[in-house]
Design an enzyme around this catalytic site. Structure first.
Site, PDB file in Angstrom:
ATOM      1  CB  CYS A   8      51.273  35.567  53.671  1.00 14.82           C
ATOM      2  SG  CYS A   8      51.551  34.963  52.025  1.00 14.82           S
ATOM      3  N   GLY A  52      50.217  39.550  50.275  1.00 16.12           N
ATOM      4  CA  GLY A  52      49.526  40.186  49.161  1.00 16.12           C
ATOM      5  C   GLY A  52      50.223  39.897  47.851  1.00 16.12           C
ATOM      6  CE  LYS A  70      38.785  30.923  59.897  1.00 16.42           C
ATOM      7  NZ  LYS A  70      37.617  30.050  59.652  1.00 16.42           N
ATOM      8  CG  HIS A 127      16.713  18.024  36.756  1.00 14.50           C
ATOM      9  ND1 HIS A 127      15.835  17.919  35.711  1.00 14.50           N
ATOM     10  CD2 HIS A 127      15.972  18.369  37.846  1.00 14.50           C
ATOM     11  CE1 HIS A 127      14.607  18.216  36.135  1.00 14.50           C
ATOM     12  NE2 HIS A 127      14.670  18.489  37.430  1.00 14.50           N
ATOM     13  CD  GLU A 142      29.102  25.694  55.459  1.00 15.38           C
ATOM     14  OE1 GLU A 142      29.349  26.178  54.344  1.00 15.38           O
ATOM     15  OE2 GLU A 142      29.905  25.745  56.410  1.00 15.38           O
ATOM     16  CE  LYS A 148      32.959  23.927  56.632  1.00 15.68           C
ATOM     17  NZ  LYS A 148      32.413  25.240  56.513  1.00 15.68           N
ATOM     18  NE  ARG A 173      47.150  35.602  58.282  1.00 13.86           N
ATOM     19  CZ  ARG A 173      46.394  36.696  58.258  1.00 13.86           C
ATOM     20  NH1 ARG A 173      45.692  37.028  59.316  1.00 13.86           N
ATOM     21  NH2 ARG A 173      46.336  37.461  57.181  1.00 13.86           N
ATOM     22  CD  GLU A 194      36.313  23.988  54.431  1.00 14.50           C
ATOM     23  OE1 GLU A 194      37.113  24.838  54.040  1.00 14.50           O
ATOM     24  OE2 GLU A 194      35.264  24.283  55.025  1.00 14.50           O
TER      25      GLU A 194
HETATM   26  O1  M6R Z   1      36.424  35.192  55.738  1.00 15.46           O
HETATM   27  P1  M6R Z   1      35.342  34.919  54.747  1.00 15.46           P
HETATM   28  O2  M6R Z   1      34.054  34.533  55.386  1.00 15.46           O
HETATM   29  O3  M6R Z   1      35.158  36.010  53.753  1.00 15.46           O
HETATM   30  O4  M6R Z   1      35.859  33.649  53.954  1.00 15.46           O
HETATM   31  C1  M6R Z   1      35.161  33.145  52.857  1.00 15.46           C
HETATM   32  C2  M6R Z   1      35.642  31.764  52.506  1.00 15.46           C
HETATM   33  O5  M6R Z   1      37.000  31.778  52.178  1.00 15.46           O
HETATM   34  C3  M6R Z   1      35.420  30.780  53.657  1.00 15.46           C
HETATM   35  O6  M6R Z   1      34.099  30.751  54.077  1.00 15.46           O
HETATM   36  C4  M6R Z   1      35.846  29.360  53.242  1.00 15.46           C
HETATM   37  O7  M6R Z   1      34.991  28.872  52.258  1.00 15.46           O
HETATM   38  C5  M6R Z   1      35.896  28.431  54.454  1.00 15.46           C
HETATM   39  N1  M6R Z   1      37.104  27.664  54.437  1.00 15.46           N
HETATM   40  C6  M6R Z   1      34.780  27.470  54.503  1.00 15.46           C
HETATM   41  O8  M6R Z   1      34.851  26.627  55.607  1.00 15.46           O
END
Ligand code: M6R
Length: 618
Positions: free
Chosen positions: A2, A106, A613, A514, A491, A495, A27, A498
């Site tokens: 939010c 929150g 975000k 495995h 990673e 990427k 966000r 997501e």
């Molecule tokens: O702000 P942070 O690095 O703590 O965030 C952690 C994860 O939420 C963040 O890395 C998320 O996995 C991303 N969307 C990945 O691209």
């Protein structure tokens, strides 16, 4: 998650709030709303409230030609937690008598008992949200004779268990906004006769560089007549500390790129250079990091490092494990913050917890460091957002200096995290006498050459676009790597999934046998990281195993490679570097590949569905 924006002043208020909401879109959210208090004595009576499921553009359409007026207003982007994303659950929420409007980030954990007792006293609720309960509670306290809004908010928050950043406006006090925070960030912008409120600085930077970061359990009353007053929930007066915002407008605009993600991928040569600047002194062969240098004895004596993080930051933590073992010879454990915080971990004197977080606001990571500190650990933060909660709560740390990352998919933040962690591992290795001078010096030279090498990878974007076209419609994908490239495989898969919504998995290449090997057929793209490092021959063997089963191989290889390249349908070349720094290069082709696949599939690249975000709820 939010987003909160608020304004108090003479500017046209609706466009300012809408612009602020647009700035907060990154966000992640699923509905939006605004509320504006009309001026006293004017023609408009009652709060002017607009809220709508969907994007800010849908809210703007809902508002249509209405021209709400006033000097105090609040706006919100909601990422649904309690109740579906719909018009009714969208914020702001009103008190039962319509006098107050409140926005909230929150979770109010004790909202059930609060709601039940309010209901017993006659309150009725329109929404399923925890937030509406809070505004009713404030309303009830405010009704006590002699109580003002500041006191009512303070007393109400004293009853709340959970995390919050809130902003409240009152039709009976039209030049005032009351805000409060606990475990959810809130920034106040101080202009010339005007004030701004926001979850982060992005809606504020256009107007002022003077900001006050509200601390946990602080409540502020902002008034056009009386200025800013801050008190704690325990009713202690706090003197506001005005800080200069270190952010430029260009950093939060697309600068000619179609998406923030693409801009941020291309910013990496600069962000890595920024991250190294002032820390690496090639002429003297030294690394200078205040966060380490101020605690030399602690690092020298450290018995263990525990790394906590989530998502991409956790992947950077996995790279750190290799770095610390190679250069500093310290035992390392890498933990998902969400698991670590609820375990009963053994933390000994001499343990250092490294918390990695781009936003510095991730709820699980924040909770993990609080728990670790209570048990005696020293917390070292690796954050990107200056002034963020984790950065402020850490005992020491190092900023990544990647600049604002707006795309939900983390790109430049990851490489900057890896660069900082490499510097930390080198410096600590030096302090502990575990790295020889020649290796140390060579690593610094290699680090300095990373920005230039990144440019040469980015120059291959057209090749990557062609690969993206070939695999954009694959339903599944597998990413494989070994050693330093194992986290890169994880990673790469994260990427792709997501932002394209293609199911993808990352694995250590040797683990393929495995289980995942059963998935391999001619429709399955297998993305290998096969750079010429200590694991090269082993990875090539794994590639042969895939090839023998008809799998389609796409490989990130070292420039000039022929061996791994011969087994691959497509290759993307990266320049040669030290094994420990390969992730800084080999991760970038996967960022570009995921980006272009997502664009081809017409996905919402910067704001993928369901994602936020900054994950400020657990
Ligand atoms: O702000 P942070 O690095 O703590 O965030 C952690 C994860 O939420 C963040 O890395 C998320 O996995 C991303 N969307 C990945 O691209």
């Amino acid at each position: 998650m939010c987003g909160i924006v608020g304004y108090l002043g003479e500017r046209p208020i609706l466009p300012l709030l809408i612009k602020g909401l647009h700035r907060l879109e990154y966000r992640g959210y699923d509905s939006a709303g605004v509320a504006i208090v009309p001026q006293a004595g004017g023609d408009i009576k009652g709060l002017q409230l607009f809220k709508k499921k969907g994007k800010v553009a849908d809210l703007v359409a809902e508002i249509g030609s209405a021209e709400p007026q006033g000097r105090a207003g609040i706006g919100h982007t909601r990422w649904a937690t309690h109740g579906a994303p719909n018009d009714v659950n969208a914020h702001p929420h009103l008190s039962g008598n319509g006098r107050l409007a409140l926005i909230h980030n929150g979770i109010i954990e004790n909202f059930h008992p609060l709601k039940e007792s309010l209901a017993q006293r006659g309150h009725t609720f329109e929404s399923e949200t925890d937030t509406e309960v809070l505004v009713h509670l404030i309303e009830e306290i405010l009704a006590i004779e002699g109580c003002d809004l500041f006191t009512a908010v303070r007393n109400a928050l004293a009853e709340v268990v959970g995390a919050y950043a809130i902003a409240v406006i009152d039709t009976q006090d039209p030049d005032v906004i009351v805000v409060g925070r606990k475990s959810s960030p809130l920034v106040l912008g101080i202009g010339d006769g005007e004030y701004f409120v926001a979850s982060d600085a992005t809606p504020i930077v256009e107007y002022t560089k003077n900001v006050v970061y509200l601390e946990d359990e602080e409540i502020a009353r902002i008034s056009l007549q009386d200025g800013l007053k801050i008190r704690t929930i325990g009713n202690h007066t706090v003197t506001p500390v005005v800080e200069a915002l270190e952010m430029e407008m260009e950093a939060i605009e697309k600068g000619g790129y179609e998406h923030f993600m693409l801009k941020e991928i291309h910013e990496q040569p600069r962000s890595i250079a920024d991250c190294l600047r002032g820390r690496v002194r090639l002429d003297h062969g030294v690394v200078r990091m205040a966060g380490i240098d101020d605690h030399c004895e602690m690092w020298t004596a450290a018995s263990r490092v525990i790394v906590v993080g989530c998502g991409t930051s956790w992947h950077a933590g996995l790279v750190a494990e290799y770095l610390f073992e190679d250069f500093a010879r310290i035992p390392v454990e890498v933990e998902y913050a969400s698991e670590f915080r609820y375990r009963n971990p053994v933390i000994n004197k001499g343990d250092i917890v490294i918390a990695i977080s781009q936003s510095g606001e991730t709820a699980d990571t924040l909770a993990a460091i609080r728990m670790a500190r209570e048990r005696g650990a020293h917390i070292f933060g690796v954050c990107n957002v200056v002034g963020s909660s984790i950065a402020r709560e850490a005992d020491s740390g190092a900023y990544t200096h990647a600049g604002p990352e707006i795309g939900v998919a983390s790109t430049k933040a990851f490489t900057a995290q890896v660069a900082v962690l490499a510097l930390v591992a080198l410096r600590v290795g030096e302090l502990r006498g575990k790295i020889d001078g020649a290796t140390f010096g060579r690593m610094l030279v290699e680090l300095q050459s990373v920005p230039e090498k990144l440019e040469s990878i980015l120059a291959q974007e057209q090749t990557i676009v062609e690969i993206a076209k070939a695999y954009a419609h694959a339903p599944n994908a597998l990413f494989l790597g070994r050693g330093y490239n194992f986290p890169v495989a994880l990673e790469g898969a994260l990427k792709l999934k997501e932002i394209s919504y293609i199911h993808a998995e990352g694995y250590p290449a040797a683990e393929m046998k495995h289980g995942p090997i059963a998935l391999i057929d001619e429709d399955m793209p297998i993305f290998f990281v096969a750079t010429q490092d200590a694991h090269y021959e082993k990875v090539v063997s794994n590639m042969q195993e895939v090839k023998a089963r008809g799998g389609r191989i796409i490989a990130v290889v070292t420039r000039g490679d022929t061996h791994a390249a011969a087994l691959s349908e497509h290759i993307i070349e990266v320049p040669k570097t030290a094994d420990a720094l390969v992730p800084l290069l080999s991760t970038v082709p996967f960022q570009l590949l995921s980006y272009h696949i997502a664009v081809l599939l017409k996905r919402d690249v910067d704001q993928p569905r369901n994602l936020a975000k900054s994950v400020t709820v657990e």
